[in-house]
Design a protein around this motif. Structure first.
Motif, PDB file in Angstrom:
ATOM      1  N   UNK A   1      17.549 -10.869  11.938  1.00  0.00           N
ATOM      2  CA  UNK A   1      18.355 -10.942  13.158  1.00  0.00           C
ATOM      3  C   UNK A   1      19.790 -11.341  12.884  1.00  0.00           C
ATOM      4  N   UNK A   2      19.992 -12.408  12.146  1.00  0.00           N
ATOM      5  CA  UNK A   2      21.295 -12.895  11.695  1.00  0.00           C
ATOM      6  C   UNK A   2      22.115 -13.640  12.737  1.00  0.00           C
ATOM      7  N   UNK A   3      21.718 -13.632  13.996  1.00  0.00           N
ATOM      8  CA  UNK A   3      22.486 -14.383  14.988  1.00  0.00           C
ATOM      9  C   UNK A   3      21.566 -14.889  16.097  1.00  0.00           C
ATOM     10  N   UNK A   4      20.456 -15.500  15.681  1.00  0.00           N
ATOM     11  CA  UNK A   4      19.507 -16.040  16.655  1.00  0.00           C
ATOM     12  C   UNK A   4      20.086 -17.316  17.265  1.00  0.00           C
ATOM     13  N   UNK A   5      20.192 -17.348  18.586  1.00  0.00           N
ATOM     14  CA  UNK A   5      20.739 -18.504  19.294  1.00  0.00           C
ATOM     15  C   UNK A   5      20.269 -18.446  20.743  1.00  0.00           C
ATOM     16  N   UNK A   6      20.496 -19.532  21.464  1.00  0.00           N
ATOM     17  CA  UNK A   6      20.012 -19.617  22.851  1.00  0.00           C
ATOM     18  C   UNK A   6      20.615 -18.515  23.718  1.00  0.00           C
ATOM     19  N   UNK A   7      21.864 -18.141  23.453  1.00  0.00           N
ATOM     20  CA  UNK A   7      22.511 -17.086  24.242  1.00  0.00           C
ATOM     21  C   UNK A   7      21.868 -15.734  24.032  1.00  0.00           C
ATOM     22  N   UNK A   8      21.206 -15.537  22.906  1.00  0.00           N
ATOM     23  CA  UNK A   8      20.572 -14.251  22.604  1.00  0.00           C
ATOM     24  C   UNK A   8      19.079 -14.238  22.912  1.00  0.00           C
ATOM     25  N   UNK A   9      18.602 -15.255  23.614  1.00  0.00           N
ATOM     26  CA  UNK A   9      17.227 -15.260  24.123  1.00  0.00           C
ATOM     27  C   UNK A   9      17.301 -15.028  25.624  1.00  0.00           C
ATOM     28  N   UNK A  10      16.941 -13.827  26.065  1.00  0.00           N
ATOM     29  CA  UNK A  10      17.000 -13.493  27.483  1.00  0.00           C
ATOM     30  C   UNK A  10      15.642 -13.736  28.129  1.00  0.00           C
ATOM     31  N   UNK A  11      15.658 -13.974  29.440  1.00  0.00           N
ATOM     32  CA  UNK A  11      14.435 -14.330  30.166  1.00  0.00           C
ATOM     33  C   UNK A  11      14.191 -13.331  31.290  1.00  0.00           C
ATOM     34  N   UNK A  12      12.961 -12.790  31.354  1.00  0.00           N
ATOM     35  CA  UNK A  12      12.653 -11.845  32.421  1.00  0.00           C
ATOM     36  C   UNK A  12      12.278 -12.595  33.698  1.00  0.00           C
ATOM     37  N   UNK A  13      11.799 -11.886  34.706  1.00  0.00           N
ATOM     38  CA  UNK A  13      11.528 -12.539  35.993  1.00  0.00           C
ATOM     39  C   UNK A  13      10.365 -13.508  35.943  1.00  0.00           C
ATOM     40  N   UNK A  14       9.573 -13.489  34.849  1.00  0.00           N
ATOM     41  CA  UNK A  14       8.487 -14.445  34.669  1.00  0.00           C
ATOM     42  C   UNK A  14       8.805 -15.477  33.593  1.00  0.00           C
ATOM     43  N   UNK A  15      10.082 -15.549  33.211  1.00  0.00           N
ATOM     44  CA  UNK A  15      10.570 -16.480  32.185  1.00  0.00           C
ATOM     45  C   UNK A  15       9.972 -16.186  30.801  1.00  0.00           C
ATOM     46  N   UNK A  16       9.550 -14.947  30.575  1.00  0.00           N
ATOM     47  CA  UNK A  16       9.095 -14.548  29.248  1.00  0.00           C
ATOM     48  C   UNK A  16      10.329 -14.273  28.386  1.00  0.00           C
ATOM     49  N   UNK A  17      10.432 -14.862  27.190  1.00  0.00           N
ATOM     50  CA  UNK A  17      11.639 -14.703  26.372  1.00  0.00           C
ATOM     51  C   UNK A  17      11.697 -13.346  25.674  1.00  0.00           C
ATOM     52  N   UNK A  18      12.890 -12.805  25.585  1.00  0.00           N
ATOM     53  CA  UNK A  18      13.128 -11.531  24.903  1.00  0.00           C
ATOM     54  C   UNK A  18      14.327 -11.710  23.968  1.00  0.00           C
ATOM     55  N   UNK A  19      14.103 -11.473  22.679  1.00  0.00           N
ATOM     56  CA  UNK A  19      15.197 -11.568  21.712  1.00  0.00           C
ATOM     57  C   UNK A  19      16.111 -10.370  21.900  1.00  0.00           C
ATOM     58  N   UNK A  20      17.419 -10.616  21.967  1.00  0.00           N
ATOM     59  CA  UNK A  20      18.391  -9.530  22.133  1.00  0.00           C
ATOM     60  C   UNK A  20      19.384  -9.549  20.971  1.00  0.00           C
TER      61      UNK A  20
END
Length: 483
Positions: free
Chosen positions: A297-316
């Motif tokens: 990934x090379x840039x994993x951070x809180x800003x790159x963890x997105x949350x869907x309508x059920x708060x399931x995390x998605x790496x972006x």
């Protein structure tokens, strides 16, 4: 899989698969269940699993058969000569077949289905083998119509393409009202397609040095990545010099929007935070081990963890320059991730990068999720350590409970939280070889056994020095270490 059927056939026929499947014949311990072996598979989600590193496969099978709740078993570490036992209980979630470096596992089946399933598997393998031969022959004839002509580079790249007019309509001509933000790639916009689907559109900055050919090749590779903890790439748009990526839209924004805000952090109780930690780990494991290409990934951070309508995390933001072939060990890049607070010591100082650097960033994320505080810019009235050093000090003094974000209130499972702090510290150890792999991380998250004692992390106390070191590596060669 054979022996299973869609829970709702009508939804399945319309390509809505999220309800999953149910068994054609329910399990019945009294009538003698058995197991069917599947090879070349990505193992199911391990949240409802148990493992024992000292058992062999035969003992594992016997233990699973003796427990009516056990639905599947496998070796927990195929690299260790087929050692260890991993058991699943309840539903089997997120199984994939014919993945690179796939594993073998054994699914429990009702006695009545065993004969039918085994026959179907044999026939399916025969058909697939025959089909593979036919496709190889067809491809050879297309590229070598006269037996020796070289048509390399003339094949048509099939990409999921969006028309620019469609995106202009969806984003109201990329209006500022629809702008979600701007990152290293370029500006990001929210859009709504004519049929009502919400999308996120990333527009490549004009200063990007990436060529059209590289852009197409990378998008084609990324589009094949499918995991519920990765943001799904829906397609791309290439119009003149404009290059855009279209993703599924995440309505709950990013993780940092919640955990670092005093009021919004209360939305994330401990069960939600623990599910987010698990989801990020599952997504990283897929990128590191189970995807067609090895992705760092090379840039994993809180800003790159997105949350869907059920708060399931998605790496972006995992795609444009982060995919590498299985045998590639070195690459030159002008896009070095420089997010302070998440960079591993070896990357910040020397430009060395591997899957273990992603593990380091994951460890920082875990400690941020538990504490509700950023590593970057962290300050304390009694010391000048980073958040990592702060967590380490509490851990060594057996005071880790004081590290926990107070906004979670009484929702904490204390043993689970303390275990997560321990795991986070294992991931941020100074030397890459001391950090666990994401495979080990996922196993540790899904078990209750004692965790190893972490070694002291590298304390970044002088952020200006760290920034200077990281910027000097922008034009450097990034060596990808096998982890």
């Amino acid at each position: 899989m054979k022996g299973f059927r869609p829970m709702f056939q009508s939804n399945w026929d319309m390509a809505y698969w999220s309800d999953g499947c149910v068994r054609s014949t329910p399990l019945d311990c009294q009538k003698g269940d058995g197991f069917v072996k599947y090879s070349g598979m990505k193992l199911p989600d391990t949240r409802s699993s148990w493992f024992n590193e000292s058992m062999n496969l035969k003992e594992c099978a016997s233990l699973c058969l003796s427990n009516c709740s056990c639905t599947a078993y496998a070796n927990s570490d195929i690299r260790g000569g087929g050692s260890g036992c991993l058991l699943w209980f309840g539903d089997l979630i997120d199984i994939r077949d014919f993945t690179q470096n796939g594993q073998e596992f054994y699914v429990r089946m009702a006695a009545a289905d065993l004969g039918i399933v085994l026959l179907s598997l044999v026939l399916t393998l025969y058909v697939l083998k025959k089909r593979k031969k036919q496709l190889k022959r067809k491809a050879y004839m297309e590229h070598n119509p006269k037996g020796g002509e070289n048509n390399e580079g003339q094949e048509h790249l099939k990409l999921p393409l969006f028309d620019l007019d469609t995106l202009l309509n969806a984003t109201n001509n990329f209006s500022n009202d629809n702008k979600l933000g701007e990152g290293g790639f370029g500006p990001v916009y929210k859009g709504i397609l004519q049929e009502g689907q919400e999308i996120t559109v990333k527009m490549m900055s004009k200063t990007s040095r990436q060529g059209l050919k590289e852009f197409k090749n990378e998008v084609e590779s990324i589009a094949k990545l499918q995991h519920r903890n990765l943001v799904k790439l829906l397609g791309c748009c290439i119009h003149g010099r404009e290059r855009l990526l279209i993703y599924e839209h995440m309505p709950n924004k990013s993780l940092d929007f919640f955990i670092f805000d005093q009021m919004r952090s209360k939305v994330l109780d401990w069960p939600k935070r623990f599910l987010i930690i698990n989801g990020i780990a599952q997504g990283l494991l897929y990128l590191h081990r189970d995807s067609r290409l090895r992705i760092i990934h090379r840039d994993l951070k809180a800003e790159n963890i997105l949350l869907d309508n059920e708060m399931i995390p998605k790496i972006s933001d995992f795609g444009i320059t982060g995919s590498f072939g299985g045998n590639e060990i070195e690459t030159n890049t002008t896009r070095v991730a420089r997010t302070l607070g998440y960079m591993s010591p070896e990357y910040a100082r020397e430009g060395l990068y591997s899957t273990k650097s992603d593990v380091f960033s994951f460890g920082v994320l875990v400690l941020e999720i538990v504490s509700g505080k950023r590593n970057k810019g962290f300050n304390h009235p009694y010391h000048d350590l980073s958040l990592l050093g702060h967590a380490w000090t509490f851990f060594m003094e057996d005071r880790s409970s004081e590290f926990i974000d107070a906004s979670m209130g009484n929702t904490c499972n204390l043993s689970e939280v303390l275990r997560s702090i321990n795991l986070g510290l294992l991931c941020v150890q100074r030397f890459p070889e001391d950090r666990p792999s994401m495979h080990s991380v996922v196993l540790m998250l899904g078990s209750e056994g004692a965790l190893p004692q972490p070694k002291e992390p590298y304390f970044f106390t002088d952020m200006n020095m760290m920034e200077g070191n990281s910027s000097s590596g922008t034009q450097s060669t990034i060596r990808l270490l096998e982890a």
